[in-house]
Write a protein that holds these residues in place. Structure first.
Motif, PDB file in Angstrom:
ATOM      1  N   MET A 507       0.662   2.972   3.750  1.00 10.29           N
ATOM      2  CA  MET A 507       0.116   3.823   4.808  1.00 10.29           C
ATOM      3  C   MET A 507      -1.171   4.517   4.388  1.00 10.29           C
ATOM      4  N   LYS A 508      -1.418   4.619   3.104  1.00  7.80           N
ATOM      5  CA  LYS A 508      -2.625   5.295   2.615  1.00  7.80           C
ATOM      6  C   LYS A 508      -3.862   4.418   2.697  1.00  7.80           C
ATOM      7  N   GLY A 509      -3.665   3.130   2.964  1.00 10.99           N
ATOM      8  CA  GLY A 509      -4.816   2.261   3.143  1.00 10.99           C
ATOM      9  C   GLY A 509      -5.142   1.395   1.945  1.00 10.99           C
ATOM     10  N   THR A 510      -6.150   0.556   2.126  1.00 10.24           N
ATOM     11  CA  THR A 510      -6.489  -0.474   1.148  1.00 10.24           C
ATOM     12  C   THR A 510      -6.849   0.082  -0.227  1.00 10.24           C
ATOM     13  N   ALA A 511      -7.684   1.109  -0.256  1.00  6.46           N
ATOM     14  CA  ALA A 511      -8.118   1.659  -1.553  1.00  6.46           C
ATOM     15  C   ALA A 511      -6.920   2.133  -2.374  1.00  6.46           C
ATOM     16  N   ALA A 512      -5.974   2.791  -1.703  1.00 10.24           N
ATOM     17  CA  ALA A 512      -4.791   3.288  -2.410  1.00 10.24           C
ATOM     18  C   ALA A 512      -3.916   2.146  -2.898  1.00 10.24           C
ATOM     19  N   ILE A 513      -3.799   1.091  -2.093  1.00 13.48           N
ATOM     20  CA  ILE A 513      -2.997  -0.067  -2.489  1.00 13.48           C
ATOM     21  C   ILE A 513      -3.590  -0.726  -3.730  1.00 13.48           C
ATOM     22  N   LEU A 514      -4.903  -0.941  -3.717  1.00 14.01           N
ATOM     23  CA  LEU A 514      -5.556  -1.604  -4.852  1.00 14.01           C
ATOM     24  C   LEU A 514      -5.450  -0.760  -6.117  1.00 14.01           C
ATOM     25  N   GLU A 515      -5.613   0.549  -5.974  1.00 14.35           N
ATOM     26  CA  GLU A 515      -5.487   1.429  -7.137  1.00 14.35           C
ATOM     27  C   GLU A 515      -4.066   1.385  -7.694  1.00 14.35           C
ATOM     28  N   TYR A 516      -3.091   1.396  -6.796  1.00  9.98           N
ATOM     29  CA  TYR A 516      -1.687   1.326  -7.207  1.00  9.98           C
ATOM     30  C   TYR A 516      -1.426   0.044  -7.995  1.00  9.98           C
ATOM     31  N   LEU A 517      -1.953  -1.074  -7.492  1.00  8.00           N
ATOM     32  CA  LEU A 517      -1.726  -2.357  -8.156  1.00  8.00           C
ATOM     33  C   LEU A 517      -2.419  -2.399  -9.514  1.00  8.00           C
ATOM     34  N   ARG A 518      -3.649  -1.881  -9.578  1.00  5.84           N
ATOM     35  CA  ARG A 518      -4.395  -1.900 -10.844  1.00  5.84           C
ATOM     36  C   ARG A 518      -3.670  -1.111 -11.926  1.00  5.84           C
ATOM     37  N   ASP A 519      -3.057  -0.012 -11.532  1.00  7.27           N
ATOM     38  CA  ASP A 519      -2.337   0.822 -12.501  1.00  7.27           C
ATOM     39  C   ASP A 519      -1.128   0.113 -13.101  1.00  7.27           C
ATOM     40  N   ARG A 520      -0.708  -0.985 -12.458  1.00  7.35           N
ATOM     41  CA  ARG A 520       0.486  -1.691 -12.924  1.00  7.35           C
ATOM     42  C   ARG A 520       0.178  -3.034 -13.565  1.00  7.35           C
ATOM     43  N   ILE A 521      -1.101  -3.275 -13.827  1.00  8.04           N
ATOM     44  CA  ILE A 521      -1.468  -4.495 -14.545  1.00  8.04           C
ATOM     45  C   ILE A 521      -1.062  -4.341 -16.009  1.00  8.04           C
TER      46      ILE A 521
END
Length: 523
Positions: A507-521
Motif C-alpha cells: 500500500m505504500k507504493g513502488t518505492a517502498a516495495i523496492l526498498e523493502y526488497l533491497r533490504d532483504r537481498i
C-alpha cells in the motif's frame, strides 16, 4: 553549521541572508518544518492572495532554525529535509502563480482548485514529475502550451473554468490513464478527433455544461471509457457519420459505457423516453440505428464508408484523417481483404482489430510494416503470434489482452522500438523470455495470468522499464533482487498468493516495495 552556511552562500538560488529574515508571516513555521519532513504541504483555505515566497523556496532557502544556536535531535535535522512532492493551495484567492513554481521540481501533486486564476505560468511545464494537476473552479480561458510537457501526468481536472477549447498538444499527454478527465462547465464548442487519439485508456470523460454541437466518430477509439457525460450541450441531432452539423454518432453505441448522460441537449432524432430509460437503452438504440441506417442511404455517406460482404463498414474518414485502420467490434473470425484494400496509398500508423473472433493475425498486416506503430488485437481468440507481426519494425504499442496466449515467439526480439505491451487476461505461466530482450520496453502489463515466477536479474537489464503490472497472478515468492530494478516507477503486485511483502508494504507504493526488497537481498 559554518560549513552549511558556506554551501548556501555558493547556491545562487538559495537567497539565504544571515540576518535571519522571514517574510513568510502567512504560513506558520511549524507547517513548513513538518513539510520538510513529510514532503507534503496543505495551505487550503488560508485566504491567500498570493503564494508566499517561502513556499516556493521551501527546498532552496535555509530554514529559520538554521540561524538559531540550537542542538538538533535526529528527528529535527533540517538539512536532511525531503523534497516537496505534494502541494495543496486550494480554496484561496489566488489570481496568478509565478514562474517560481519551477523551484519545486519534485512535485507529483499540485492542487490549486477553487481560486481565481486566469492563467497558468509557462514554468508549469518544468514539473516533469507531476502526476496530478487540479485547476478546477478557476477562471482559466486557455492552458499554456507547455502543459504538453507533463508526460507523467495521470490526472487532470479542468472543470468549471472558462475554456473555449482543448489546447493544442493535449494529445501528447500519453500517460493520461485511470483518470477522471473533467472539462465540464467550460465554454468548449468543439472536440477534435486528434484530442482523442492517444486517450485510449481513459475511463471518465466529463464534458457536461459546455457548448458542444457535435462529437466526432473517433470517440469510439476510447475503448476503455466507462463514463461519458455530454449533458447540457448544444447537440441537436444524431447521424451515422459526422457530416451533419450538430450530431452525435450512432457508433457511440459500440462503446461499453456504464454511464452515458445526454440530458439537456436539443436532440430531435432520439425520443426523450429512450433517454429517460437510462444508459443501456440509449446504447441499444444507437446500435440498432447503425444496422437500420446503412451507408447506402445517401451519396454523402457512400463517400466516407464502403459496404463489405459482411455489411460492416470501413471508416475511410479514420484512414485518411487519423491514419487509423479500424475494423473493431465486428465479431468476425476473419478480416476481409476489402479492409486492407481500403488503405490504398494512405499512410496508416494505427490498426485496431479488437473485439473480434480472430484465431490468427491477418497475414496482410505485413503490408503495413513500414508505417504502423500501434496495433490493437485485444479481445480476440489468438493462441499464437504470427511472424508477420514480428516484422512491424516501427511498432511501439501492442495490445494483446484478453486472448488465449501462453507464449510469445522469439522473433519478437526484432521489435526494437516496442515501448508498451499489454498481455493481461491471457494464459501465461511465466513471463515470456523474449520480453527480457526487448530493451526498448517501458511498460509491461501482464496481470490476470498464471505467472509463477520472474527473473529479477534479467529484468534489471531492462533499464527503460518503468511500469510492470503483475497483479492477479500465481507468484508465491518475490525475489529480493527485484529491489535492484530502481528504474521501476510503478510495480503492481496485488492479488498474488505470496506472504511477503505484506499488504501494508504494498500500500505504500513502488518505492517502498523496492526498498523493502533491497533490504532483504542476501549479503
Amino acid at each position: 553549521m559554518s560549513r552549511l552556511r558556506g554551501v548556501a552562500g555558493r547556491d545562487p538560488r538559495a537567497g539565504f541572508k544571515p540576518d535571519g529574515r522571514d517574510c513568510c508571516t502567512s504560513v506558520p513555521q511549524g507547517l513548513l518544518k513538518a513539510a520538510r519532513k513529510s514532503g507534503q504541504l496543505n495551505l487550503s483555505g488560508r485566504n491567500l492572495s498570493e503564494v508566499p515566497q517561502c513556499v516556493w523556496r521551501i527546498n532552496v532557502d535555509l530554514p529559520e532554525e538554521a540561524n538559531q544556536n540550537l542542538s538538533f535531535s535526529a528527528t529535527e535535522r533540517w538539512w536532511e529535509q525531503t523534497d516537496l512532492t505534494k502541494l495543496i493551495i486550494s480554496n484561496n484567492k489566488l489570481q496568478s502563480l509565478t514562474d517560481d513554481l519551477r523551484l519545486l521540481p519534485a512535485l507529483t501533486v499540485l492542487d490549486i482548485h477553487d481560486n481565481q486564476l486566469t492563467s497558468l505560468p509557462s514554468a508549469i511545464g518544468e514539473l516533469e514529475n507531476l502526476q496530478k494537476l487540479n485547476v478546477s473552479h478557476n477562471k482559466l480561458k486557455t492552458l499554456p502550451e507547455e502543459i504538453a510537457n507533463l508526460r507523467n501526468l495521470k490526472g487532470l481536472y479542468l472543470q468549471h473554468n472558462e475554456l473555449t477549447c482543448i489546447s493544442e498538444g493535449f494529445e501528447q499527454l500519453s500517460n493520461l490513464e485511470d483518470l477522471e478527465l473533467h472539462v465540464g462547465e467550460n465554454q468548449i464548442e468543439m472536440l477534435r478527433a486528434e484530442h482523442l487519439k492517444h486517450l485510449n485508456s481513459i475511463l471518465v470523460l466529463d464534458l457536461r455544461d459546455n457548448k458542444l454541437k457535435s462529437v466526432p466518430d473517433e470517440i469510439t477509439l476510447l475503448q476503455s471509457l466507462e463514463r461519458l457525460d455530454l449533458s447540457n450541450n448544444d447537440i441537436s441531432s444524431i447521424s451515422i457519420i459526422n457530416l451533419i452539423f450538430c450530431s452525435l454518432p450512432y457508433s457511440l453505441g459500440n462503446l461499453h459505457l456504464k454511464f452515458l448522460a445526454l440530458e439537456g441537449n436539443p436532440l430531435r432524432t432520439i425520443r426523450r423516453e429512450i433517454i429517460n430509460k437510462g444508459t443501456q437503452e440509449v446504447l441499444k438504440y444507437l446500435r440498432s440505428k447503425i444496422k437500420d441506417d446503412g451507408p447506402s442511404q445517401s451519396d454523402s455517406v457512400t463517400e466516407t464508408a464502403m459496404t463489405l460482404p459482411s455489411e460492416s463498414k470501413v471508416n475511410i474518414h479514420a484512414i485518411v484523417t487519423l491514419k487509423i485502420l479500424d475494423y473493431s467490434d465486428k465479431q468476425t473470425p476473419l478480416i476481409p481483404d476489402e479492409v486492407f484494400d481500403a488503405v490504398k496509398s494512405n499512410i496508416i500508423t494505427s490498426v485496431n482489430f479488437s473485439k473480434n473472433l480472430l484465431c490468427e493475425i491477418p497475414k496482410r498486416i505485413i503490408e503495413l510494416k513500414e508505417m504502423v506503430s500501434d496495433v490493437n488485437l485485444s479481445f480476440n481468440k489468438l493462441s499464437f503470434i504470427s511472424l508477420e507481426l514480428c516484422m512491424l519494425q516501427k511498432l511501439t504499442f501492442l495490445d494483446l489482452r484478453n486472448n488465449v496466449l501462453n507464449s510469445l515467439p522469439e522473433e519478437m526480439e526484432s521489435l526494437i522500438r516496442l515501448q508498451v505491451i499489454n498481455l493481461s487476461f491471457n494464459r501465461f505461466k511465466i513471463l515470456p523470455e523474449v520480453l527480457y530482450r526487448i530493451l526498448s520496453l517501458e511498460t509491461v502489463l501482464i496481470s490476470n495470468n498464471q505467472i509463477g515466477s520472474v527473473d529479477a536479474q534479467k529484468m534489471k537489464t531492462m533499464e527503460n522499464l518503468t511500469t510492470l503490472d503483475l497483479q492477479n497472478n500465481d507468484l508465491l515468492h518475490i525475489p529480493p533482487e527485484l529491489g535492484n530494478c530502481v528504474h521501476l516507477r510503478t510495480l503492481l503486485l496485488d492479488g498474488n498468493p505470496f506472504r511477503v511483502p505484506r499488504a501494508a508494504i504494498l500500500m505504500k507504493g513502488t518505492a517502498a516495495i523496492l526498498e523493502y526488497l533491497r533490504d532483504r537481498i542476501p549479503t
